[in-house]
Design an enzyme around this catalytic site. Sequence first.
Site, PDB file in Angstrom:
ATOM      1  N   HIS A 179      43.899  71.314  29.078  1.00  0.00           N
ATOM      2  CA  HIS A 179      43.220  71.313  28.013  1.00  0.00           C
ATOM      3  C   HIS A 179      43.067  72.494  27.225  1.00  0.00           C
ATOM      4  O   HIS A 179      42.892  72.916  25.851  1.00  0.00           O
ATOM      5  CB  HIS A 179      41.770  70.609  28.247  1.00  0.00           C
ATOM      6  CG  HIS A 179      41.810  69.138  28.805  1.00  0.00           C
ATOM      7  ND1 HIS A 179      41.060  69.007  29.870  1.00  0.00           N
ATOM      8  CD2 HIS A 179      42.500  68.290  28.235  1.00  0.00           C
ATOM      9  CE1 HIS A 179      41.199  67.414  29.982  1.00  0.00           C
ATOM     10  NE2 HIS A 179      42.089  67.012  29.114  1.00  0.00           N
TER      11      HIS A 179
ATOM     12  N   ARG B 278      52.433  66.761  27.409  1.00  0.00           N
ATOM     13  CA  ARG B 278      52.800  67.226  28.717  1.00  0.00           C
ATOM     14  C   ARG B 278      54.407  66.849  28.845  1.00  0.00           C
ATOM     15  O   ARG B 278      55.126  67.616  29.577  1.00  0.00           O
ATOM     16  CB  ARG B 278      51.996  66.703  29.840  1.00  0.00           C
ATOM     17  CG  ARG B 278      50.767  67.322  30.043  1.00  0.00           C
ATOM     18  CD  ARG B 278      49.984  66.644  31.002  1.00  0.00           C
ATOM     19  NE  ARG B 278      49.799  65.333  30.752  1.00  0.00           N
ATOM     20  CZ  ARG B 278      48.932  64.425  31.073  1.00  0.00           C
ATOM     21  NH1 ARG B 278      48.477  65.066  32.260  1.00  0.00           N
ATOM     22  NH2 ARG B 278      48.714  63.252  30.825  1.00  0.00           N
TER      23      ARG B 278
ATOM     24  N   SER C 187      43.394  65.190  34.544  1.00  0.00           N
ATOM     25  CA  SER C 187      42.073  65.186  34.923  1.00  0.00           C
ATOM     26  C   SER C 187      41.820  64.221  35.959  1.00  0.00           C
ATOM     27  O   SER C 187      40.807  64.405  37.041  1.00  0.00           O
ATOM     28  CB  SER C 187      40.902  64.782  33.794  1.00  0.00           C
ATOM     29  OG  SER C 187      40.818  65.801  32.802  1.00  0.00           O
TER      30      SER C 187
END
Length: 160
Positions: free
Chosen positions: A17, A93, A130
């Site tokens: 992030h 990603r 996350s």
Amino acid sequence: MATVLYPGSFDPLHLGHLDIIEQASRLFGKVVVAILHNPEKHGGVFSVDERIALIQTALESAKVKNVEIHAFPGLAVDAARVVQADFMVKGLRNSGDFEIEQQMAHTNFAVAGIPTVYLPCSPAYTSVSSRFIREIAQYGGDPSSMVPANVAHALKELFS
């Protein structure tokens, strides 16, 4: 200069992030990190206020200047309208991210006319998520190589 909205839950903020925020801050005049949440639903590791504080501290440590952090209930397109964003920015990603983000980008454009800009994450962050960070921390692992130092400290305190 353009304003971009970077929406997400950021629970917790990780280095991927932060990488996208730093890239966006170099490309655009203003970056608004939008913590999206459902006020009717309690959930997440950190409260929205804790996420804001963690992101702010991480950005100060990284010396990123042209970023604002706000929490918004509801849809990302509504947050984009509120801050008068010219674009949304999303990090990629891998090809799986592209598939998901492309659908959202087309939907957001159809609903609100706001285009999405994709930024590839740095190679070191292609597997950071996350969800994995939360699991590692909950089971006593050390996610410090994937999160800013202040987030690692907060996770350790929360799960110790």
